[in-house]
Design a protein around this motif. Structure first.
Motif, PDB file in Angstrom:
ATOM      1  N   ALA B 175       0.665  -1.507  -0.485  1.00  0.00           N
ATOM      2  CA  ALA B 175      -0.126   0.067   0.203  1.00  0.00           C
ATOM      3  C   ALA B 175       0.838   1.362   0.002  1.00  0.00           C
ATOM      4  N   ARG B 176       1.879   1.173   0.776  1.00  0.00           N
ATOM      5  CA  ARG B 176       2.881   2.626   0.973  1.00  0.00           C
ATOM      6  C   ARG B 176       3.237   2.506  -0.698  1.00  0.00           C
ATOM      7  N   ALA B 177       3.986   1.698  -1.240  1.00  0.00           N
ATOM      8  CA  ALA B 177       4.162   1.418  -2.086  1.00  0.00           C
ATOM      9  C   ALA B 177       3.543   2.479  -3.669  1.00  0.00           C
ATOM     10  N   LEU B 178       2.334   2.403  -3.295  1.00  0.00           N
ATOM     11  CA  LEU B 178       1.436   2.218  -4.379  1.00  0.00           C
ATOM     12  C   LEU B 178       0.768   4.118  -3.838  1.00  0.00           C
ATOM     13  N   MET B 179       1.321   4.153  -3.349  1.00  0.00           N
ATOM     14  CA  MET B 179       1.201   5.781  -3.199  1.00  0.00           C
ATOM     15  C   MET B 179       0.927   6.697  -3.428  1.00  0.00           C
ATOM     16  N   LEU B 180       1.904   7.333  -4.191  1.00  0.00           N
ATOM     17  CA  LEU B 180       2.303   8.203  -4.824  1.00  0.00           C
ATOM     18  C   LEU B 180       2.641   7.252  -6.692  1.00  0.00           C
ATOM     19  N   ASP B 181       1.561   6.831  -7.033  1.00  0.00           N
ATOM     20  CA  ASP B 181       0.863   5.995  -8.269  1.00  0.00           C
ATOM     21  C   ASP B 181       1.772   5.919  -8.736  1.00  0.00           C
ATOM     22  N   PRO B 182       2.795   4.752  -8.556  1.00  0.00           N
ATOM     23  CA  PRO B 182       4.491   4.307 -10.271  1.00  0.00           C
ATOM     24  C   PRO B 182       3.821   3.769 -10.451  1.00  0.00           C
ATOM     25  N   GLU B 183       4.703   3.650 -11.250  1.00  0.00           N
ATOM     26  CA  GLU B 183       4.749   2.810 -12.586  1.00  0.00           C
ATOM     27  C   GLU B 183       5.749   1.176 -12.676  1.00  0.00           C
ATOM     28  N   ILE B 184       6.912   1.485 -11.587  1.00  0.00           N
ATOM     29  CA  ILE B 184       7.292   0.232 -11.164  1.00  0.00           C
ATOM     30  C   ILE B 184       7.389  -0.124 -10.491  1.00  0.00           C
ATOM     31  N   LEU B 185       7.734  -1.456  -9.724  1.00  0.00           N
ATOM     32  CA  LEU B 185       7.437  -1.307  -8.277  1.00  0.00           C
ATOM     33  C   LEU B 185       9.203  -2.604  -8.367  1.00  0.00           C
ATOM     34  N   ILE B 186       9.853  -2.614  -7.749  1.00  0.00           N
ATOM     35  CA  ILE B 186      10.939  -3.502  -7.551  1.00  0.00           C
ATOM     36  C   ILE B 186      10.326  -4.629  -6.336  1.00  0.00           C
ATOM     37  N   CYS B 187      10.342  -5.504  -6.467  1.00  0.00           N
ATOM     38  CA  CYS B 187      10.193  -6.534  -5.384  1.00  0.00           C
ATOM     39  C   CYS B 187      11.470  -7.338  -4.955  1.00  0.00           C
ATOM     40  N   ASP B 188      11.560  -6.794  -4.025  1.00  0.00           N
ATOM     41  CA  ASP B 188      12.775  -7.825  -3.997  1.00  0.00           C
ATOM     42  C   ASP B 188      12.419  -9.347  -2.647  1.00  0.00           C
ATOM     43  N   GLU B 189      12.311  -9.770  -3.330  1.00  0.00           N
ATOM     44  CA  GLU B 189      11.718 -11.976  -2.695  1.00  0.00           C
ATOM     45  C   GLU B 189      10.828 -10.962  -1.526  1.00  0.00           C
ATOM     46  N   ALA B 190       9.814 -10.110  -2.497  1.00  0.00           N
ATOM     47  CA  ALA B 190       9.094 -10.253  -1.826  1.00  0.00           C
ATOM     48  C   ALA B 190       7.519 -11.203  -0.769  1.00  0.00           C
ATOM     49  N   VAL B 191       7.610 -12.475  -1.093  1.00  0.00           N
ATOM     50  CA  VAL B 191       7.457 -13.185  -0.838  1.00  0.00           C
ATOM     51  C   VAL B 191       7.759 -14.837  -0.434  1.00  0.00           C
ATOM     52  N   SER B 192       8.637 -13.965  -0.164  1.00  0.00           N
ATOM     53  CA  SER B 192       9.340 -15.677   0.169  1.00  0.00           C
ATOM     54  C   SER B 192       9.393 -15.912   1.435  1.00  0.00           C
ATOM     55  N   ALA B 193       9.277 -14.446   2.728  1.00  0.00           N
ATOM     56  CA  ALA B 193       9.771 -14.930   4.299  1.00  0.00           C
ATOM     57  C   ALA B 193       8.004 -15.361   4.163  1.00  0.00           C
ATOM     58  N   LEU B 194       6.636 -15.426   3.387  1.00  0.00           N
ATOM     59  CA  LEU B 194       5.082 -16.017   3.933  1.00  0.00           C
ATOM     60  C   LEU B 194       5.436 -17.137   3.681  1.00  0.00           C
ATOM     61  N   ASP B 195       4.044 -17.502   4.699  1.00  0.00           N
ATOM     62  CA  ASP B 195       3.275 -18.734   4.388  1.00  0.00           C
ATOM     63  C   ASP B 195       2.623 -19.108   3.310  1.00  0.00           C
ATOM     64  N   VAL B 196       2.809 -19.861   2.623  1.00  0.00           N
ATOM     65  CA  VAL B 196       2.215 -20.667   1.048  1.00  0.00           C
ATOM     66  C   VAL B 196       0.932 -19.828   0.858  1.00  0.00           C
ATOM     67  N   SER B 197       0.033 -20.140   2.012  1.00  0.00           N
ATOM     68  CA  SER B 197      -1.350 -19.787   1.349  1.00  0.00           C
ATOM     69  C   SER B 197      -1.141 -18.251   1.966  1.00  0.00           C
ATOM     70  N   VAL B 198      -0.907 -17.456   2.621  1.00  0.00           N
ATOM     71  CA  VAL B 198      -0.430 -16.199   2.630  1.00  0.00           C
ATOM     72  C   VAL B 198       0.155 -15.960   0.937  1.00  0.00           C
ATOM     73  N   GLN B 199       1.938 -16.738   0.717  1.00  0.00           N
ATOM     74  CA  GLN B 199       2.095 -15.852  -0.433  1.00  0.00           C
ATOM     75  C   GLN B 199       0.870 -16.275  -2.212  1.00  0.00           C
ATOM     76  N   ALA B 200       0.724 -16.811  -1.492  1.00  0.00           N
ATOM     77  CA  ALA B 200      -0.463 -17.553  -3.319  1.00  0.00           C
ATOM     78  C   ALA B 200      -1.977 -15.726  -3.543  1.00  0.00           C
ATOM     79  N   GLN B 201      -1.795 -15.348  -1.745  1.00  0.00           N
ATOM     80  CA  GLN B 201      -2.707 -14.312  -1.531  1.00  0.00           C
ATOM     81  C   GLN B 201      -1.953 -13.537  -2.584  1.00  0.00           C
ATOM     82  N   ILE B 202      -0.701 -13.639  -1.958  1.00  0.00           N
ATOM     83  CA  ILE B 202      -0.180 -11.869  -2.137  1.00  0.00           C
ATOM     84  C   ILE B 202       0.423 -11.995  -3.268  1.00  0.00           C
TER      85      ILE B 202
END
Lengths: 333, 352
Positions: B175-202
């Motif tokens: 949400a914070r990353a999207l605040m300024l209406d960016p055009e590019i997101l750099i996701c650095d291991e953004a789902v690695s630390a999450l449990d599988v069921s949550v990972q799928a949601q993200i």
């Protein structure tokens, strides 16, 4: 016929007293481990898989937990039974079992080694403690095993400190620590979670060949369904401290019964299979605020009123597939 | 996605960390964390970056918005409103500030990237303090909207990060990353630390956001199955350099670099019928980046290495349209893709 079973856990309940209240991290868990079998325990964080393993070794008692009820029967040989749940966690007998007959590989090898002693010294200490051999003999045995798990230049690496090893090498040293005394049961708690995929493959390969060679019974604890598929004969799926399903690995992958197991299998991305990922809404409940009835009911798409009221019993399907879910009850509404 | 319009061009990006020794802190060498990396990210595309730890993925991601100062190279951004060029050696301050509005980062550990003493409103709304002339009420409305969009109830706005689960915290970071209406997101291991069921949601949320907001992602991850699932194209890195890049299907089914093949045969199969079947194993660890091997960096672990590999570093060549590989023997090796490797294992030996 009890002689094929090496470990039998019966209605185990392990509790922790926390500041905010009492929690049952493991709640009424029963399973059997056969000789030479590999059992997988899967589930997400907080589902009680590590506490189950730590209860078997009586490590929870060092960590503020206690086994409230249930039995843990260990059969070193076909006609000798030791009731682990009754032993004192500090007793001589437990110390002789722990690490020598039942041993464990931990997730974070850096935290399992003392940073101020060399790897070799820490490993040799185990041999000296359990096998009563001389220092020189212990050193030789350790070096032999280190080279066997492919630590390059093991003779010189013996005197290295933990920080001088790479993550993969530390995990190998951890495995050496676990198998030094030829244990009958090896418990691996998330053995590859912190590792790169290439190193993960090396470690799984190593555990597999050691298991076959040393004829060990193995328990692998993981959140990763692909590790389960790769390594295990039977799988036990846990959720919030309870067992939800237990089956033969192939049967479980071919025909998962519990809605949670189904969701777990469908939410992992599989290569070559595009399309939408399935996801379960919500997250694992806090053990302090558990729902009544089936713990999975609040996230379950099939939940009925009965699920929200009463915990489902164990139901046996096809003679060997166990599931805890009202969907499979005879009298389902 | 059919018409490929570049949104970001990274050219000859380098990040060298000096190795200093002695009392005088004399520089005795360099760790080349990112070494001459060039690539293009297209509008609306997800570009995956894979490799083992220490291969420079994270440094690369951080060098683009200059969270880590690159040693050399240039970043060109072709935005909706205007184009921006940031030269690594002579960055213009105003350009950089504007670039950072359009390129936002999402980190692996949401707990470490959220200040525990700030409320959700303060964290997610912070970008607005400096970049909008909105008053508090208007900011609260904006934050509420974005929280709902990322799946957090907006009446939780005045709570603190520790009151949320890992998945919810990651949603806040998004949400914070999207605040300024960016055009590019750099996701650095953004789902690695999450449990599988949550990972799928993200992962699902990333995909939906991409469609709705026509975002482009640089998706850095070590989990190849996740990368395969989300990416249109993939870059494979080894010791700071790109060794292969192509559209996802090509990387996974027709790899042209032996390192890519090694990554593929390391993936656990999730197929119980392969249990007990031996597979190929890539031996050894990533070499010390402070003293990389001579010639091709991968030759020390490469099963196909020959004499030339230890002498010369192979250039990154285009072998078919859009498929780049840096190997002396590209084209003459018969490397296998994921499906063929699974098949090979199915017919192979078992553990005795």
């Amino acid at each position: 016929m009890h002689n094929d079973v090496i470990l039998e856990v019966n209605e185990l309940k392990t509790i922790f007293q926390t500041h905010s209240g009492r929690i049952a991290a493991v709640d009424n868990v029963s399973f059997k481990l056969q000789r030479n079998e590999t059992l997988g325990i899967v589930g997400e964080s907080g589902c009680g898989k590590s506490v189950t393993a730590r209860s078997i070794l009586k490590l929870v008692e060092f960590e503020g937990g206690s086994i409230e009820s249930g039995r843990i029967d260990y059969w070193p040989t076909a006609d000798e039974k030791i009731e682990l749940a009754l032993l004192d966690h500090r007793s001589k007998q437990m110390q002789n079992i722990r690490g020598a007959q039942i041993s464990m590989i931990f997730q974070e090898p850096m935290a399992s080694f003392n940073p101020v002693y060399s790897i070799g010294k820490q490993l040799a200490e185990i041999v000296i403690r359990h096998k009563r051999v001389s220092k020189r003999e212990a050193r030789d045995q350790v070096i032999e095993l280190l080279s066997k798990v492919k630590i390059p230049n093991a003779l010189h690496r013996f005197d290295d400190y933990p920080h001088e090893f790479s993550g993969g090498m530390r995990q190998r040293a951890m495995i050496v620590m676990a198998i030094l005394c030829n244990p009958r049961i090896l418990i691996a708690d998330e053995p590859t979670t912190a590792l790169d995929v290439t190193v993960e493959a090396q470690i799984l390969d190593l555990i597999h060949s050691l298991k076959v060679e040393n004829r060990m019974s193995t328990i692998i604890i993981t959140h990763d369904m692909s590790v389960v598929g790769e390594m295990t004969d039977h799988v036990m799926v846990m959720y919030a401290g309870r067992v939800v399903e237990y089956a033969d690995t192939e049967a479980l992958f071919a025909k998962p019964l519990h809605p949670y197991t189904k969701a777990l299998l469908q939410s992992i991305p599989m290569i070559g299979k595009g399309g939408e990922l399935f996801s379960i809404e919500g997250s694992v409940p806090s053990l302090l605020h558990l729902p009544s009835g089936c713990y999975f009911a609040p996230r379950c798409p099939y939940a009925s009123d009965r699920c929200k009221r009463t915990n489902p019993p164990e139901i046996l399907i096809d003679g060997k597939h166990l599931v805890h879910c009202w969907l499979y009850a005879e009298d389902r509404a | 996605m059919n018409e490929q319009i570049p949104i970001l061009k990274v050219q000859h990006l380098q990040k060298y960390y000096p190795i200093q020794k002695g009392l005088m802190r004399k520089t005795v060498g360099h760790v080349k964390a990112v070494d001459d990396v060039s690539f293009t990210l297209n509008r609306g595309e997800t570009l995956g970056v894979v490799g083992e730890s220490g291969c420079g993925k994270t440094t690369l991601g951080r060098c683009i918005p200059r969270l880590v100062e690159p040693t050399d190279g240039a970043v060109q951004f072709y935005g909706k409103s205007r184009d921006l060029v940031v030269d690594a050696k002579r960055p213009a301050r105003n350009t950089l500030i504007e670039l950072r509005r359009h390129i936002q980062m999402i980190f692996q550990d949401p707990m470490a990237s959220l200040d525990p003493r700030m409320t959700v409103f303060e964290i997610v709304g912070e970008p607005l303090l400096y970049n909008s002339g909105l008053n508090r009420g208007e900011r609260r409305d904006m934050v509420a909207r974005l929280l709902e969009r990322t799946g957090i109830r907006s009446d939780y706005m005045d709570r603190y990060p520790h009151q949320f689960s890992g998945g919810q915290r990651q949603r806040m970071g998004i949400a914070r990353a999207l605040m300024l209406d960016p055009e590019i997101l750099i996701c650095d291991e953004a789902v690695s630390a999450l449990d599988v069921s949550v990972q799928a949601q993200i992962i699902k949320m990333f995909k939906n956001l991409q469609k709705e907001l026509s975002l482009s992602y640089l998706f850095i991850a070590h989990d190849l199955s996740v990368v395969e699932h989300v990416s249109h194209r993939v870059i494979v890195m080894y010791l700071g350099r790109i060794v292969e890049s192509a559209v996802t299907r090509e990387i996974f089914e027709h790899p042209q670099h032996p390192y890519t093949e090694s990554l593929l045969f390391s993936i656990p199969s999730a197929d119980p019928s392969l249990k007990g079947k031996k597979r190929r194993i890539l031996q050894g660890d990533v070499p010390n980046p402070a003293a990389p091997p001579t010639g091709c960096y991968f030759h020390t672990r490469c099963p196909y290495a020959q004499a030339v590999c230890s002498r010369e570093y192979p250039a990154l060549k285009e072998i078919s349209p859009g498929h780049l590989s840096a190997c002396h023997f590209t084209g003459s090796l018969s490397l296998k893709g994921y499906t063929a490797l699974v098949e090979e294992r199915r017919n192979g030996a078992v553990y005795a």
